[in-house]
Design a protein around this motif. Structure first.
Motif, PDB file in Angstrom:
ATOM      1  N   ALA A 106      24.013  19.876 -56.369  1.00 54.94           N
ATOM      2  CA  ALA A 106      24.731  21.146 -56.204  1.00 54.94           C
ATOM      3  C   ALA A 106      24.909  21.465 -54.724  1.00 54.94           C
ATOM      4  CB  ALA A 106      23.984  22.273 -56.910  1.00 54.94           C
ATOM      5  N   TYR A 107      23.888  21.182 -53.939  1.00 54.72           N
ATOM      6  CA  TYR A 107      23.949  21.417 -52.489  1.00 54.72           C
ATOM      7  C   TYR A 107      25.028  20.537 -51.850  1.00 54.72           C
ATOM      8  CZ  TYR A 107      22.380  21.320 -47.596  1.00 54.72           C
ATOM      9  OH  TYR A 107      22.311  21.383 -46.228  1.00 54.72           O
ATOM     10  N   LEU A 108      25.002  19.247 -52.158  1.00 51.87           N
ATOM     11  CA  LEU A 108      25.994  18.341 -51.587  1.00 51.87           C
ATOM     12  C   LEU A 108      27.400  18.696 -52.054  1.00 51.87           C
ATOM     13  CD1 LEU A 108      24.037  14.969 -51.763  1.00 51.87           C
ATOM     14  CD2 LEU A 108      24.564  16.324 -49.719  1.00 51.87           C
ATOM     15  N   SER A 109      27.548  19.127 -53.303  1.00 58.23           N
ATOM     16  CA  SER A 109      28.857  19.558 -53.811  1.00 58.23           C
ATOM     17  C   SER A 109      29.344  20.794 -53.071  1.00 58.23           C
ATOM     18  CB  SER A 109      28.782  19.847 -55.311  1.00 58.23           C
ATOM     19  OG  SER A 109      28.573  18.666 -56.029  1.00 58.23           O
ATOM     20  N   ALA A 110      28.430  21.725 -52.813  1.00 58.85           N
ATOM     21  CA  ALA A 110      28.807  22.939 -52.081  1.00 58.85           C
ATOM     22  C   ALA A 110      29.226  22.597 -50.660  1.00 58.85           C
ATOM     23  CB  ALA A 110      27.660  23.940 -52.083  1.00 58.85           C
ATOM     24  N   LEU A 111      28.525  21.660 -50.027  1.00 60.28           N
ATOM     25  CA  LEU A 111      28.923  21.223 -48.683  1.00 60.28           C
ATOM     26  C   LEU A 111      30.303  20.573 -48.729  1.00 60.28           C
ATOM     27  CD1 LEU A 111      25.664  19.699 -47.165  1.00 60.28           C
ATOM     28  CD2 LEU A 111      26.690  21.928 -46.677  1.00 60.28           C
ATOM     29  N   ALA A 112      30.525  19.717 -49.720  1.00 58.07           N
ATOM     30  CA  ALA A 112      31.815  19.044 -49.850  1.00 58.07           C
ATOM     31  C   ALA A 112      32.931  20.056 -50.082  1.00 58.07           C
ATOM     32  CB  ALA A 112      31.768  18.025 -50.984  1.00 58.07           C
ATOM     33  N   ALA A 113      32.667  21.064 -50.904  1.00 58.54           N
ATOM     34  CA  ALA A 113      33.671  22.096 -51.173  1.00 58.54           C
ATOM     35  C   ALA A 113      34.014  22.875 -49.917  1.00 58.54           C
ATOM     36  CB  ALA A 113      33.179  23.039 -52.271  1.00 58.54           C
ATOM     37  N   ALA A 114      33.052  22.938 -48.993  1.00 57.09           N
ATOM     38  CA  ALA A 114      33.275  23.649 -47.738  1.00 57.09           C
ATOM     39  C   ALA A 114      33.825  22.718 -46.659  1.00 57.09           C
ATOM     40  CB  ALA A 114      31.965  24.284 -47.269  1.00 57.09           C
ATOM     41  N   GLY A 115      34.161  21.477 -47.052  1.00 56.40           N
ATOM     42  CA  GLY A 115      34.737  20.541 -46.097  1.00 56.40           C
ATOM     43  C   GLY A 115      33.724  19.680 -45.378  1.00 56.40           C
ATOM     44  N   GLU A 116      32.509  19.676 -45.862  1.00 59.56           N
ATOM     45  CA  GLU A 116      31.459  18.861 -45.252  1.00 59.56           C
ATOM     46  C   GLU A 116      31.478  17.459 -45.850  1.00 59.56           C
ATOM     47  OE1 GLU A 116      28.999  19.937 -42.964  1.00 59.56           O
ATOM     48  OE2 GLU A 116      30.307  21.679 -42.791  1.00 59.56           O
ATOM     49  N   PRO A 117      31.200  16.436 -45.050  1.00 57.51           N
ATOM     50  CA  PRO A 117      31.091  15.098 -45.614  1.00 57.51           C
ATOM     51  C   PRO A 117      29.853  14.991 -46.496  1.00 57.51           C
ATOM     52  CG  PRO A 117      30.500  15.076 -43.291  1.00 57.51           C
ATOM     53  CD  PRO A 117      30.981  16.460 -43.614  1.00 57.51           C
ATOM     54  N   SER A 118      29.907  14.117 -47.482  1.00 52.81           N
ATOM     55  CA  SER A 118      28.763  13.924 -48.371  1.00 52.81           C
ATOM     56  C   SER A 118      28.409  12.449 -48.421  1.00 52.81           C
ATOM     57  CB  SER A 118      29.089  14.434 -49.774  1.00 52.81           C
ATOM     58  OG  SER A 118      30.043  13.588 -50.367  1.00 52.81           O
ATOM     59  N   ARG A 119      27.390  12.129 -49.180  1.00 56.89           N
ATOM     60  CA  ARG A 119      26.947  10.745 -49.342  1.00 56.89           C
ATOM     61  C   ARG A 119      28.097   9.872 -49.853  1.00 56.89           C
ATOM     62  NH1 ARG A 119      21.492  10.120 -52.489  1.00 56.89           N
ATOM     63  NH2 ARG A 119      21.422  12.079 -51.419  1.00 56.89           N
ATOM     64  N   GLN A 120      28.928  10.412 -50.759  1.00 60.49           N
ATOM     65  CA  GLN A 120      30.028   9.638 -51.309  1.00 60.49           C
ATOM     66  C   GLN A 120      31.058   9.291 -50.231  1.00 60.49           C
ATOM     67  OE1 GLN A 120      28.966  12.563 -52.518  1.00 60.49           O
ATOM     68  NE2 GLN A 120      28.116  12.051 -54.508  1.00 60.49           N
TER      69      GLN A 120
END
Length: 164
Positions: A106-120
């Motif tokens: 959920a944390y990584l998804s929230a970062l991604a939704a905010a334009g943050e890069p994620s592990r994927q």
């Protein structure tokens, strides 16, 4: 020397705390590992900036809180069904710890939704690096969000290198 946490670290800690589901708790060290900082720094951030997030859902590894917060937390724990220790000093963390993998997603998804890069976005990153993406912080929120709700920073739920 222990430098002050960056605004990005503060935002990430507060985001992680806000994503702890109702009726569940995590430890300061759980938050620290997810965000990429120290448990002591998480505690300091919570003491200074954590009043607008679900602060009662972050406890020590033994389920305790600072004495000054315990009475207010116990009321919230009871409302959320979090079991309180017989001593009244904390919660029984073993029975109510959040699903750490789901919480991290959920944390990584929230970062991604905010334009943050994620592990994927960076498959060659080590897991620790994936929890410390660069870019702009997601921004602070002023209320607790239930990750099971339909909106999480404008998206459905699916760090910084402070070493304080």
């Amino acid at each position: 020397m222990n430098p002050s946490p960056t605004a990005e670290t503060i935002d990430r800690v507060l985001l992680a705390v806000d994503l702890v589901p109702s009726g569940r708790v995590v430890s300061y060290s759980d938050v620290a590992e997810l965000v990429g900082t120290s448990a002591r720094r998480v505690g300091r951030i919570m003491a200074v900036s954590g009043h607008d997030v679900c602060w009662w859902r972050v406890v020590t590894v033994s389920g305790d809180l600072p004495i000054g917060l315990t009475a207010r937390a116990v009321e919230r724990w009871r409302q959320e069904g979090i079991p309180v220790k017989a001593s009244g000093r904390g919660c029984r963390i073993a029975g109510c710890r959040a699903d750490l993998v789901g919480w991290a997603r959920a944390y990584l998804s929230a970062l991604a939704a905010a334009g943050e890069p994620s592990r994927q976005d960076h498959p060659d990153q080590q897991p620790q690096d994936a929890l410390r993406p660069g870019g702009q912080p997601p921004g602070r929120r002023t209320q607790c969000v239930d990750p099971s709700s339909s909106s999480l920073l404008g998206a459905s739920p699916t760090s910084d290198g402070d070493s304080g």
